[in-house]
Scaffold this motif. Structure first.
Motif, mmCIF file in Angstrom:
data_model
loop_
_atom_site.group_PDB
_atom_site.id
_atom_site.type_symbol
_atom_site.label_atom_id
_atom_site.label_comp_id
_atom_site.label_asym_id
_atom_site.label_seq_id
_atom_site.Cartn_x
_atom_site.Cartn_y
_atom_site.Cartn_z
ATOM 1 N N ASN A 18 -7.288 -0.945 -0.969
ATOM 2 C CA ASN A 18 -6.921 0.471 -0.956
ATOM 3 C C ASN A 18 -5.926 0.768 -2.075
ATOM 4 O O ASN A 18 -5.992 1.825 -2.724
ATOM 5 C CB ASN A 18 -6.325 0.849 0.395
ATOM 6 C CG ASN A 18 -6.287 2.352 0.606
ATOM 7 O OD1 ASN A 18 -7.283 3.043 0.388
ATOM 8 N ND2 ASN A 18 -5.154 2.875 1.018
ATOM 9 N N THR A 19 -5.005 -0.159 -2.329
ATOM 10 C CA THR A 19 -4.040 0.025 -3.416
ATOM 11 C C THR A 19 -4.749 0.021 -4.770
ATOM 12 O O THR A 19 -4.451 0.830 -5.652
ATOM 13 C CB THR A 19 -2.976 -1.087 -3.376
ATOM 14 O OG1 THR A 19 -2.327 -1.059 -2.107
ATOM 15 C CG2 THR A 19 -1.939 -0.901 -4.469
ATOM 16 N N SER A 30 -4.928 3.224 -7.385
ATOM 17 C CA SER A 30 -4.479 3.077 -8.770
ATOM 18 C C SER A 30 -5.592 3.482 -9.741
ATOM 19 O O SER A 30 -5.341 4.171 -10.743
ATOM 20 C CB SER A 30 -4.059 1.635 -9.024
ATOM 21 O OG SER A 30 -3.680 1.446 -10.371
ATOM 22 N N GLY A 52 4.139 0.254 -3.158
ATOM 23 C CA GLY A 52 3.796 -0.331 -4.445
ATOM 24 C C GLY A 52 4.081 -1.821 -4.476
ATOM 25 O O GLY A 52 4.964 -2.322 -3.768
ATOM 26 N N TRP A 53 3.339 -2.544 -5.332
ATOM 27 C CA TRP A 53 3.461 -3.990 -5.398
ATOM 28 C C TRP A 53 4.792 -4.443 -5.985
ATOM 29 O O TRP A 53 5.256 -5.545 -5.701
ATOM 30 C CB TRP A 53 2.313 -4.572 -6.232
ATOM 31 C CG TRP A 53 0.987 -4.368 -5.603
ATOM 32 C CD1 TRP A 53 0.083 -3.393 -5.901
ATOM 33 C CD2 TRP A 53 0.406 -5.136 -4.542
ATOM 34 N NE1 TRP A 53 -1.023 -3.506 -5.092
ATOM 35 C CE2 TRP A 53 -0.854 -4.568 -4.253
ATOM 36 C CE3 TRP A 53 0.828 -6.243 -3.815
ATOM 37 C CZ2 TRP A 53 -1.694 -5.076 -3.271
ATOM 38 C CZ3 TRP A 53 -0.005 -6.750 -2.844
ATOM 39 C CH2 TRP A 53 -1.251 -6.171 -2.569
ATOM 40 N N THR A 92 8.542 -4.984 -0.845
ATOM 41 C CA THR A 92 7.268 -5.691 -0.876
ATOM 42 C C THR A 92 7.453 -7.124 -1.357
ATOM 43 O O THR A 92 6.987 -8.084 -0.726
ATOM 44 C CB THR A 92 6.270 -4.955 -1.787
ATOM 45 O OG1 THR A 92 6.087 -3.617 -1.309
ATOM 46 C CG2 THR A 92 4.927 -5.662 -1.806
ATOM 47 N N GLU A 140 0.828 -1.201 0.000
ATOM 48 C CA GLU A 140 0.000 0.000 0.000
ATOM 49 C C GLU A 140 0.864 1.254 0.000
ATOM 50 O O GLU A 140 0.550 2.248 -0.641
ATOM 51 C CB GLU A 140 -0.908 -0.023 1.235
ATOM 52 C CG GLU A 140 -1.864 1.157 1.323
ATOM 53 C CD GLU A 140 -2.715 1.091 2.575
ATOM 54 O OE1 GLU A 140 -3.615 1.930 2.705
ATOM 55 O OE2 GLU A 140 -2.476 0.205 3.428
ATOM 56 N N GLU A 141 1.978 1.177 0.709
ATOM 57 C CA GLU A 141 2.844 2.351 0.882
ATOM 58 C C GLU A 141 3.842 2.520 -0.251
ATOM 59 O O GLU A 141 4.035 3.632 -0.760
ATOM 60 C CB GLU A 141 3.583 2.194 2.222
ATOM 61 C CG GLU A 141 4.552 3.304 2.565
ATOM 62 C CD GLU A 141 5.299 2.994 3.856
ATOM 63 O OE1 GLU A 141 6.534 3.143 3.862
ATOM 64 O OE2 GLU A 141 4.655 2.587 4.841
#
Length: 504
Positions: free
Chosen positions: A426-427, A431, A235-236, A241, A232-233
């Motif tokens: 939320n991500t 996006s 990026g994937w 991550t 979320e903070e």
């Protein structure tokens, strides 16, 4: 019983005459834990301003709690089996209350974050102890259905009630009371449990603690929850991550390997390999992913787009609460002994997905009464109907010595599911919002209600898909019949043994 009378066999032990009074105080403790997952959310902006917490660090007020809670639940369940569930229950209550008092008295961000982590530690001890006490106290099928109906209603509706309570305390008192209120719940629950909660000594698991299992499970779950937080903070695709997800997969795979070869495992694989319990854990975990993400979006939508006050935001969630209580106590509890669990959980999750589907039509000017209220009620009644049989299945047929860790698994699926859902959806919403701004030739980050609601709608479509997948998995995996002749936790028999259980 006189001294000369023969002792009754374990499986013929008379039920505790104080069990219904015990349920009241077990339920109060569960309400406190569930409330805390959302009551702080509405108070967070005020706490941030008061303690000068930066935007980058404010997420840790939520994450510090979920990391400790989700990472230590299996350990907490095993400790409850080892110490005794009543002792673990009372220690968890007292510790949670003390941590809440420290959080409410915080003078800086570090003190608040430490208190939230400490709440998570004691919550991880308290939650599985509460559910496993319920499992070994109510062993008769009809009584079990009623008890789990009440418990399921609290588990399902508590999060939404937390939004209402958090709004009222924040608006009419101050944010610190969102934490102090736990002290009141804890005092009442401790006093009642000392008098009315009872546990048989022969139901403890006195095997040595599986330290390698504790370390692997805790670190693997923490890495998983933290990975979604970092997604979320950062990026994937960020290195940290991906690294956290890889580490989590390796640690949890190693955990399964160790548990399969350990004499006294932290999580006996028989607990999760049973298709009914496994189906309950997986189905409910997926459902919570969608549900918790929806809580987040509806809070943003009602306060940010519709300009509701904190109190009115909480009131706006009441149809969901009513639906959950109705589904759990009036549908789930009444039908649990008449139909197989899959015909409550599967259709319940499908109905919940239809409520979510309605919310994909949400616009900036949507009418609360014609769209949001009926959608919330459908979501609530579907989830309420599903919660109770899922809670009951989670401990169905386990040995009493495994009741704590089996209870911890259903809590783990909820906690980890909630953390994943919040970060994942939320991500996706962020996006989709950015893509909308780009398509309309607006700079990224431009405050725009149309863009924000578009992001919510896209994320809710994903939540609908996840909820439908949960419903399908329940139909595939759960095959338990009506529970009126099942062997249940605490009855003195072991359904995990090779002897088949009579089902209708």
């Amino acid at each position: 019983m006189s001294a000369s009378a023969p002792a009754a066999p374990a499986d013929q032990a008379q039920p505790d005459p104080r069990r219904w009074k015990a349920l009241i105080f077990i339920a109060i403790a569960q309400l406190m834990v569930v409330l805390d997952a959302t009551v702080v959310n509405i108070a967070l902006p005020h706490a941030q301003a008061d303690l000068h917490i930066s935007d980058a660090n404010r997420q840790w007020v939520i994450t510090a709690y979920s990391l400790a809670f989700g990472g230590l639940l299996l350990f907490g369940g095993r400790v409850a089996d080892l110490w005794g569930r009543k002792k673990a229950f009372i220690v968890g209550l007292i510790g949670f209350a003390l941590a809440s008092a420290i959080g409410g008295a915080s003078v800086n961000s570090g003190m608040l974050l430490g208190a939230r982590a400490l709440q998570g530690v004691f919550g991880a001890l308290l939650a599985p102890a509460a559910l496993s006490l319920l499992a070994v106290t109510f062993t008769e099928a009809k009584e079990r259905a009623t008890a789990f109906g009440i418990f399921g209603a609290i588990a399902g509706a508590g999060g939404a009630v937390g939004l209402l309570l958090g709004g009222a305390l924040t608006e009419y008192a101050n944010w610190r009371w969102a934490l102090y209120v736990n002290i009141v719940f804890a005092i009442v629950a401790v006093a009642g449990s000392m008098v009315f909660v009872h546990e048989r000594e022969d139901e403890r698991n006195r095997n040595r603690l599986d330290i390698p299992g504790v370390l692997l499970a805790t670190s693997g779950l923490v890495a998983l929850v933290y990975g979604f937080t970092k997604a979320e903070e950062s990026g994937w695709g960020s290195g940290i991550t991906i690294g956290l997800f890889v580490a989590s997969a390796l640690l949890l795979a190693l955990f399964v390997l160790v548990e399969s070869r350990t004499k006294a495992p932290l999580l006996p694989l028989r607990v999760v390999m049973n298709r009914n319990r496994g189906g309950a854990y997986l189905g409910l975990g997926l459902a919570i992913i969608g549900m918790f993400g929806l809580f987040l979006f509806m809070t943003y939508y009602l306060q940010g787009i519709k300009q509701y006050s904190p109190v009115m935001t909480g009131v706006a969630f009441l149809p969901m609460v009513v639906g959950m209580i109705t589904g759990s106590t009036q549908i789930g509890a009444r039908l649990m002994n008449r139909v197989p669990a899959r015909w409550l959980m599967g259709p319940g999750l499908f109905v919940a997905s239809m409520g979510m589907l309605m919310l994909t039509q949400m616009h900036v000017d949507s009418n609360y009464w014609t769209l949001i209220l009926p959608a919330e009620f459908l979501l609530g009644i579907g989830m309420g109907t599903s919660f109770m049989p899922a809670m009951s299945l989670s401990t169905l047929g386990v040995q009493p010595q495994d009741a704590g860790v089996a209870s911890a698994m259903i809590n783990t699926s909820q906690q980890v599911g909630g953390s994943i859902g919040t970060a994942l959806l939320n991500t996706i919403a962020a996006s989709a919002t950015a893509s909308w701004l780009t398509a309309h030739h607006l700079p990224k980050g431009t405050p725009n209600p149309l863009a924000a609601v578009h992001g919510y709608d896209v994320a809710i479509w994903w939540a609908v898909g996840i909820m439908l997948a949960a419903s399908a998995l329940v139909f595939i995996l759960v095959n338990a019949g009506r529970p009126d002749q099942h062997v249940v936790a605490g009855s003195g028999a072991d359904q995990d043994a090779s002897v088949p259980v009579v089902m209708h």
